[in-house]
Write a protein that holds these residues in place. Structure first.
Motif, short mmCIF file in Angstrom:
data_model
loop_
_atom_site.label_atom_id
_atom_site.label_comp_id
_atom_site.label_asym_id
_atom_site.label_seq_id
_atom_site.Cartn_x
_atom_site.Cartn_y
_atom_site.Cartn_z
N GLN A 177 -5.49 -12.58 4.35
CA GLN A 177 -5.10 -13.45 3.24
C GLN A 177 -3.66 -13.20 2.84
OE1 GLN A 177 -8.25 -12.28 0.60
NE2 GLN A 177 -9.29 -14.25 0.79
N ARG A 236 -7.29 -8.88 -2.08
CA ARG A 236 -7.18 -9.83 -0.97
C ARG A 236 -7.11 -9.07 0.35
NH1 ARG A 236 -5.49 -15.27 -2.92
NH2 ARG A 236 -5.24 -15.03 -5.14
N SER A 250 -8.96 -4.49 2.13
CA SER A 250 -8.34 -5.28 1.09
C SER A 250 -7.25 -4.48 0.41
CB SER A 250 -9.38 -5.75 0.07
OG SER A 250 -9.91 -4.64 -0.59
#
Length: 120
Positions: free
Chosen positions: A87, A83, A78
């Motif tokens: 994403q 995110r 991430s």
């Protein structure tokens, strides 16, 4: 005086008795709720065959509630925004298709992320 207690499991689906040692306790989750059902072998086979195609393509979730990603460790990492790489790529693709200014690398503006979230 002697007593004998007989515990008889009943199939939750059809109400028929389950032979001793042949019961199947099936647990599953759907829409965030957990379920448990006791089934005879015939009904356990039926539920397994119905679930099989969905399980085959589903993403398994660990008992801690975190998804086990099907991609590499690098793709699961991430960013500072919390995110995943996937994403962020989706946000960039969406922003580009919708005429928003977004760089191919680096930080994505909060306004772009907010617009993406609002659209989804």
């Amino acid at each position: 005086m002697a007593e004998i207690f007989i515990r008889q499991l009943i199939d939750d689906l059809d109400g028929k008795p389950i032979d001793t040692g042949l019961g199947h306790e099936v647990t599953f989750s759907y829409q965030g709720a957990d379920y448990r059902i006791d089934l005879r072998p015939a009904n356990a086979d039926k539920i397994e065959s119905v679930f099989a195609p969905y399980i085959k393509v589903a993403e398994k979730v660990s008992s801690t509630g975190k998804a086990r990603a099907k991609t590499s460790t690098a793709a699961r990492a991430s960013s500072g925004s919390g995110r995943s790489v996937e994403q962020l790529k989706s946000i960039r693709d969406w922003a580009s298709k919708n005429g928003l200014d977004v760089s191919p690398r680096g930080r994505i503006k909060a306004e772009v992320i907010d617009a993406f979230d609002a659209a989804h």
